[in-house]
Design a protein around this motif. Structure first.
Motif, PDB file in Angstrom:
ATOM      1  N   ASN A 194       0.826  -1.202   0.000  1.00  0.00           N
ATOM      2  CA  ASN A 194       0.000   0.000   0.000  1.00  0.00           C
ATOM      3  C   ASN A 194       0.860   1.252   0.000  1.00  0.00           C
ATOM      4  N   ARG A 195       1.920   1.265   0.803  1.00  0.00           N
ATOM      5  CA  ARG A 195       2.767   2.460   0.925  1.00  0.00           C
ATOM      6  C   ARG A 195       3.458   2.816  -0.384  1.00  0.00           C
ATOM      7  N   ILE A 196       3.904   1.778  -1.125  1.00  0.00           N
ATOM      8  CA  ILE A 196       4.675   2.037  -2.350  1.00  0.00           C
ATOM      9  C   ILE A 196       3.829   1.965  -3.610  1.00  0.00           C
ATOM     10  N   ASP A 229      -8.020 -11.807   5.019  1.00  0.00           N
ATOM     11  CA  ASP A 229      -7.017 -11.057   5.783  1.00  0.00           C
ATOM     12  C   ASP A 229      -6.527  -9.852   4.996  1.00  0.00           C
ATOM     13  N   ALA A 230      -6.247 -10.047   3.713  1.00  0.00           N
ATOM     14  CA  ALA A 230      -5.745  -8.949   2.893  1.00  0.00           C
ATOM     15  C   ALA A 230      -6.778  -7.830   2.780  1.00  0.00           C
ATOM     16  N   LEU A 231      -8.051  -8.196   2.610  1.00  0.00           N
ATOM     17  CA  LEU A 231      -9.103  -7.179   2.548  1.00  0.00           C
ATOM     18  C   LEU A 231      -9.191  -6.409   3.860  1.00  0.00           C
ATOM     19  N   ARG A 232      -8.972  -7.099   4.966  1.00  0.00           N
ATOM     20  CA  ARG A 232      -9.020  -6.443   6.275  1.00  0.00           C
ATOM     21  C   ARG A 232      -7.857  -5.465   6.448  1.00  0.00           C
ATOM     22  N   VAL A 233      -6.675  -5.842   5.969  1.00  0.00           N
ATOM     23  CA  VAL A 233      -5.472  -5.052   6.226  1.00  0.00           C
ATOM     24  C   VAL A 233      -5.283  -3.931   5.206  1.00  0.00           C
ATOM     25  N   SER A 234      -5.596  -4.196   3.942  1.00  0.00           N
ATOM     26  CA  SER A 234      -5.283  -3.239   2.884  1.00  0.00           C
ATOM     27  C   SER A 234      -6.119  -1.974   3.012  1.00  0.00           C
ATOM     28  N   THR A 235      -5.474  -0.841   2.815  1.00  0.00           N
ATOM     29  CA  THR A 235      -6.169   0.451   2.806  1.00  0.00           C
ATOM     30  C   THR A 235      -6.408   0.950   1.387  1.00  0.00           C
ATOM     31  N   ARG A 236      -6.060   0.146   0.399  1.00  0.00           N
ATOM     32  CA  ARG A 236      -6.263   0.494  -1.002  1.00  0.00           C
ATOM     33  C   ARG A 236      -7.046  -0.630  -1.686  1.00  0.00           C
ATOM     34  N   PRO A 237      -7.741  -0.331  -2.787  1.00  0.00           N
ATOM     35  CA  PRO A 237      -8.463  -1.387  -3.508  1.00  0.00           C
ATOM     36  C   PRO A 237      -7.515  -2.489  -3.969  1.00  0.00           C
ATOM     37  N   VAL A 238      -8.009  -3.719  -3.940  1.00  0.00           N
ATOM     38  CA  VAL A 238      -7.215  -4.883  -4.340  1.00  0.00           C
ATOM     39  C   VAL A 238      -7.666  -5.367  -5.712  1.00  0.00           C
ATOM     40  N   VAL A 239      -6.850  -6.249  -6.300  1.00  0.00           N
ATOM     41  CA  VAL A 239      -7.213  -6.891  -7.560  1.00  0.00           C
ATOM     42  C   VAL A 239      -7.179  -8.396  -7.376  1.00  0.00           C
ATOM     43  N   VAL A 240      -7.918  -9.090  -8.217  1.00  0.00           N
ATOM     44  CA  VAL A 240      -7.726 -10.521  -8.446  1.00  0.00           C
ATOM     45  C   VAL A 240      -7.393 -10.622  -9.931  1.00  0.00           C
ATOM     46  N   SER A 241      -6.153 -10.941 -10.251  1.00  0.00           N
ATOM     47  CA  SER A 241      -5.674 -10.752 -11.626  1.00  0.00           C
ATOM     48  C   SER A 241      -6.188 -11.802 -12.596  1.00  0.00           C
ATOM     49  N   ARG A 252      -9.282   2.431 -12.847  1.00  0.00           N
ATOM     50  CA  ARG A 252      -9.740   3.094 -11.617  1.00  0.00           C
ATOM     51  C   ARG A 252      -9.002   2.547 -10.401  1.00  0.00           C
ATOM     52  N   VAL A 253      -8.833   1.211 -10.361  1.00  0.00           N
ATOM     53  CA  VAL A 253      -8.132   0.597  -9.232  1.00  0.00           C
ATOM     54  C   VAL A 253      -6.663   1.022  -9.219  1.00  0.00           C
ATOM     55  N   MET A 254      -6.032   1.028 -10.388  1.00  0.00           N
ATOM     56  CA  MET A 254      -4.652   1.517 -10.459  1.00  0.00           C
ATOM     57  C   MET A 254      -4.556   2.955  -9.956  1.00  0.00           C
ATOM     58  N   GLU A 255      -5.477   3.776 -10.423  1.00  0.00           N
ATOM     59  CA  GLU A 255      -5.434   5.199 -10.096  1.00  0.00           C
ATOM     60  C   GLU A 255      -5.522   5.432  -8.590  1.00  0.00           C
ATOM     61  N   ALA A 256      -6.225   4.551  -7.885  1.00  0.00           N
ATOM     62  CA  ALA A 256      -6.353   4.696  -6.437  1.00  0.00           C
ATOM     63  C   ALA A 256      -5.024   4.527  -5.719  1.00  0.00           C
ATOM     64  N   SER A 257      -4.041   3.883  -6.367  1.00  0.00           N
ATOM     65  CA  SER A 257      -2.713   3.704  -5.771  1.00  0.00           C
ATOM     66  C   SER A 257      -1.624   4.445  -6.530  1.00  0.00           C
ATOM     67  N   ASP A 258      -1.976   5.131  -7.615  1.00  0.00           N
ATOM     68  CA  ASP A 258      -0.960   5.802  -8.427  1.00  0.00           C
ATOM     69  C   ASP A 258      -0.215   6.879  -7.648  1.00  0.00           C
TER      70      ASP A 258
END
Length: 624
Positions: free
Chosen positions: A168-170, A186-198, A325-331
């Motif tokens: 998330n930080r990087i 667990d990942a959904l609980r911890v992550s502060t940014r949107p996740v992907v399932v590739s 959109r998901v990328m942009e949330a972490s860009d």
């Protein structure tokens, strides 16, 4: 024309295996691949996450090397066709590439094993342009459970959660393809940014462990993430999945465009139209559905969805807008990391993975002596004034915890080794041995190659009657090499504080005697010693497990339970996984806390008894 940004293509590994990493010739027809530039253009592919994946037969630093080779391939691929491809880090880069009529080339790392437990390696991948990492691949690793392997952690370990936070930080997207549902949660609980399932499908339609359950789909949608549908036949068609599971006998059931469309629609219904995308997995599997045989075929899927009533805006969301959109949330996070303005990483995230003992550093070697593999692996007896004990860690998540502190209080000199980083060739120079747990079977060399050497050390300890404590896997190793029997996932599971009843021999034993007639120990039972070696003396049992503790000779002891663990250590366990076994995490913790003082006193006493035997061995060695 609607451009497609696909979440997963294995051209890099396929080029390694079939083309020696050559990027030449991909501007023409390449029939032994699913992917080449003409077919990408025919399929209206506007962007591609090139997967950099490493076969798990490569381990440790080999994983890092192979990952860097493939990242290098992607960069060379883009450089070879500058009129057709453009490297992209961000959503803005991807849009610019598409606007220029070029294919936006992005990178995703397909497996957490590829960082070799180093967050510094993770950061380097990000600097080289990787924008997502799959938390694990087909095997459970030291910090994350896989969907297609044994669950050993109940999801993410504490380090696994740190990996997510650092991603998330990087600005690296957290990819939940391949991971177990408990890891997803667990990942959904911890992550502060949107996740992907590739590249996965919907579990409700096809019962394949690689697919995503509905509760996770809903969670991803609620968190503005995206699930990118794979085209893999056994992921999208139950009959094909059953045929594969039965051994692929007879004709393969047909799979077509409609099967993939069914998964797209299910995910759109459950997670929302904003949360579905495409991640076909071309060149990552041998076969593809009829009508979707290569990268030129995406329009066939979009046409099928049009026939089902999908609007053009929804098709555009599916094809490229959702993933952008998901990328942009972490860009912004990624760009801040790249220009040095991101918040500083936690100090713990900077520590070296492999901490060298003083005797292993270059400055400690005599001038002119090479720092070869043998000098790094074998004991150098740095301090002859105190007893020396080898402590083997088989999993970074099953470390010695409080045990090392107790042994150091007993003035023992501990040489703590992580098995994956190499073990000594001999126990010469050691006065004791401790082997810890690791969620493995004693002979699972395919998952843990160092176990072969650990069995050698266990056999040496038995032959020398060296003071030894084998805990969990360590105890099973002793039983295995001693001629006993260990069975995987066998019998009842004991969780939390468990009463260990000592036998008559156990009550009189110099180490197990610390338990008295009985004491509560922390148990996390997975595998079972079903038969002790013929020469073994039974020292302890529990209500459900007969062979909880045993002794070989006078000084070699194997334990199934965990004296190194206390009540608070249970808090890292996964509540959902325990609930599936009929347990409550809160209940287990509360029960363990009621007996924590008893547990600590008995465990500390065992450590003292073991240390006394080590000191006695050391004194005898010095006199000799």
């Amino acid at each position: 024309m609607i451009p497609v940004i696909d979440g997963h293509n294995d051209l890099a590994w396929a080029s390694r295996e079939k083309r020696g990493y050559s990027a030449l010739g991909l501007d023409g027809n390449v029939p032994d691949l699913h992917t080449d530039l003409p077919r990408l253009a025919a399929g209206d592919v506007g962007g591609q996450f090139w997967s950099v994946w490493v076969d798990p037969e490569l381990t440790g630093a080999e994983q890092v090397t192979a990952t860097l080779e493939q990242i290098d391939f992607v960069h060379r691929l883009v450089a070879a066709y500058p009129e057709r491809l453009r490297f992209a880090r961000t959503a803005a880069d991807a849009r610019a590439a598409i606007g220029e009529g070029k294919l936006a080339s992005l990178i995703g790392v397909e497996g957490g094993a590829q960082i070799d437990n180093s967050l510094a390696v993770l950061r380097q991948y990000a600097r080289l342009g990787a924008r997502y990492m799959t938390l694990t691949w087909s095997r459970t690793i030291e910090w994350a459970d896989s969907a297609t392997d044994e669950e050993r952690h109940g999801g993410l370990t504490a380090f696994g959660e740190d990996v997510v936070r650092e991603m998330n930080r990087i600005g690296m997207l957290v990819d939940l393809a391949h991971v177990a549902p408990c890891t997803m949660r667990d990942a959904l609980r911890v992550s502060t940014r949107p996740v992907v399932v590739s590249h996965s499908g919907a579990l409700a339609l096809t019962d394949h462990p690689r697919n995503v359950p509905d509760d996770v789909l809903r969670g991803i949608g609620e968190g503005d993430g995206v699930v990118m549908v794979a085209f893999v036949p056994s992921f999208v068609n139950q009959a094909r999945r059953d045929w594969v599971a039965a051994g692929e006998v007879g004709r393969a059931p047909a799979v077509g465009v409609t099967d993939v469309a069914d998964h797209v629609e299910h995910i759109a219904r459950v997670a929302g139209h904003h949360a579905v995308g495409l991640g076909a997995d071309y060149d990552g599997t041998d076969s593809m559905p009829d009508g979707l045989g290569d990268v030129s075929c995406y329009p066939a899927l979009l046409d099928e969805l049009r026939r089902r009533g999908w609007s053009e805006p929804h098709l555009e969301d599916l094809a490229y807008r959702n993933v952008l959109r998901v990328m942009e949330a972490s860009d912004a996070d990624h760009l801040a990391f790249m220009d040095g303005t991101a918040p500083a990483p936690a100090e713990a995230h900077l520590a070296p993975v492999r901490q060298l003992a003083p005797s292993q550093t270059l400055s400690a070697l005599p001038k002119g002596e090479p720092a070869d593999a043998a000098s790094a692996a074998d004991p150098a007896a740095p301090d002859a004034s105190s007893p020396r004990v080898l402590v083997v860690i088989n999993s970074v998540d099953s470390g010695p915890r409080r045990l090392t502190g107790w042994l150091e209080e007993e003035d023992l000199n501990l040489d703590v080794r992580v098995g994956a980083e190499g073990l000594p060739s001999t126990l010469d120079g050691y006065d004791g041995l401790v082997m810890l747990g690791g969620g493995l079977m004693p002979d699972e060399d395919n998952k843990a190659p160092w176990l072969a050497q650990e069995r050698v050390l266990a056999s040496e300890a038995i032959a020398a009657d060296l003071p030894t404590l084998g805990i969990c896997l360590g105890g099973q190793l002793l039983a295995h090499v001693g001629g006993g029997e260990v069975r995987a996932k066998f019998g009842p599971k004991e969780r939390g504080a468990t009463a260990i009843l000592t036998s008559e021999a156990g009550a009189a034993d110099a180490v197990l005697g610390a338990l008295g007639a009985s004491a509560h120990m922390i148990e996390n039972h997975q595998d079972m010693i079903t038969a002790l070696p013929a020469e073994a003396v039974l020292l302890g049992s529990s209500a459900e497990v007969a062979n909880q503790a045993f002794r070989l000779g006078k000084h070699v002891r194997g334990l199934q339970f965990h004296p190194e663990a206390c009540a608070e250590d249970l808090l890292r366990w996964d509540d959902a996984a325990l609930a599936g076994e009929g347990h409550s995490l809160q209940g287990l913790v509360e029960t363990a806390r009621t007996v924590d003082e008893e547990n600590t006193t008995a465990s500390r006493g065992m450590a003292s008894g073991f240390a006394a035997e080590v000191r006695q061995r050391f004194a005898g060695r010095k006199e000799a």
